[in-house]
Design a protein around this motif. Structure first.
Motif: not given
Length: 399
Positions: A315, A323, A326, A334, A368
């Motif tokens: 991303l 984030v 995300a 990200q 993530t």
């Protein structure tokens, strides 16, 4: 409420009048004035009055210089960022702002030296003059070095990032990242061409520009942005940063599309290599919705709409604080810019108050990861102090 704060509309009902807005302007003016007084007042006192006992002509000349700078800085910044935007005036204001910030910081730190000299038994005016001379010398060195750092073509920063579930065919995928080029009042067309040349030398599979492409419109900054058309990669993707929304965000999206980049305006593309696929998505900057530009606003759900949920996701989102969304969506990686790594120390400490990360690789939630670049260019003051620029080469690894 007092009568002068009220008026009536067409139906005869009481409504607020401009004095309320006027009070808001006065508050903002007072805050800005207080900041400027600190910014210039602390160096003025440190260099000219704090036990230095300089001759009167030196104090008078120095005071006049600080007074002129105190008045000139806000005036030049207002005019330099007006509708006509005379670039030379804007560039001068930016440089003066940078000088004032560095001088302020090291004037404050100079009092640590003053205390040390006091404890060592050194009296004024020797102590005061030693502090003043040291502060000026340090500031000059930092400004010269910081200018060279800001204007040079960034070094390559290589980072390996492991992604669970990355297909064998994508193992070793090379993603080149530039961000915060901030093409602006200083003509950096040659710098831009050199950046593109360095990016092309990386032979990346994907090249990303993660926003804040310029300060100004496409017409104003076309010469500087033009070299981006020569970037070579299988996929070239771009998202808006907050500065696009100060000028013409849609114009920059259209321009990037016109030179062959994919403008990821809340959408995604799929990159395929060796029979495996990666979703590369992008969202508008966090400020896009509040900007009032029709049809703009970060929308991760729209960006991922129709994407295969089993595929890993890269991303592009300009600000690190995006984030949070995300992580909730299960994005694998990200990449962001925006912070400039603080650009001029110790501004990084202030950036950290707004953003979760200032630079580097970090993890958010169970899945993530976020990589935050220090940025490829600079904004405003043409200095980088203890915050080097970078072109980032991210190599994705299967884990």
């Amino acid at each position: 409420m007092r009568n002068e704060d009220m008026t009536t509309d067409r139906r005869g009902e009481a409504v607020d009048t401009p004095p309320r807005r006027s009070r808001g302007r006065w508050r903002r003016t007072a805050i800005v004035s207080a900041i400027l007084l600190l910014l210039f007042g602390v160096p003025w006192w440190t260099l000219l009055l704090a036990g230095t006992a300089w001759p009167t002509p030196v104090v008078v000349a120095g005071t006049a210089l600080f007074a002129v700078a105190f008045v000139a800085l806000p005036a030049m910044m207002v005019v330099g960022r007006g509708r006509r935007r005379p670039d030379w005036l804007s560039a001068t204001a930016d440089a003066l702002l940078g000088v004032a910030w560095v001088l302020f910081v090291w004037s404050v730190l100079g009092h640590v030296l003053r205390l040390a000299l006091f404890l060592a038994g050194v009296d004024d005016p020797v102590r005061g003059r030693a502090v003043a001379v040291t502060v000026v010398a340090v500031v000059v060195v930092l400004l010269v070095w910081g200018y060279a750092e800001a204007m040079r073509v960034p070094r390559i920063k290589s980072v390996d990032i492991g992604i669970a579930g990355l297909g064998h065919g994508l193992d070793g995928l090379r993603v080149a990242m530039i961000t915060d080029t901030h093409y602006g009042p200083i003509d950096r067309a040659r710098w831009s061409a050199a950046v593109v040349e360095r990016v092309n030398d990386l032979a990346a599979d994907v090249v990303c520009h993660v926003g804040d492409i310029a300060d100004g419109t496409v017409d104003q900054r076309l010469d500087q942005a033009g070299p981006l058309a020569s970037v070579a990669a299988s996929a070239r993707v771009y998202v808006t940063g907050n500065h696009e929304y100060f000028s013409e965000a849609q114009g920059w999206l259209d321009y990037m599309e016109s030179i062959g980049w994919d403008a990821l305006h809340n959408r995604h593309i799929v990159v395929e290599r060796g029979g495996d696929r990666l979703v590369v998505a992008g969202v508008d900057d966090a400020t896009a919705k509040a900007s009032g530009v029709h049809g703009h606003g970060a929308n991760l759900e729209a960006a991922l709409a129709g994407a295969d949920g089993a595929l890993p996701v890269l991303l592009l989102a300009h600000q690190p604080k995006q984030v949070a969304h995300a992580a909730r969506a299960g994005v694998d990686l990200q990449i962001s810019g925006h912070t400039h790594g603080g650009q001029i120390w110790p501004f990084n400490l202030l950036v950290r108050l707004e953003q979760p990360v200032v630079h580097g690789l970090s993890r958010h939630g169970d899945k993530t990861q976020l990589y935050t670049s220090r940025g490829t260019g600079f904004w405003g003051p043409p200095f980088r102090v203890f915050a080097p620029s970078e072109i980032t080469l991210l190599t994705l690894r299967r884990t």
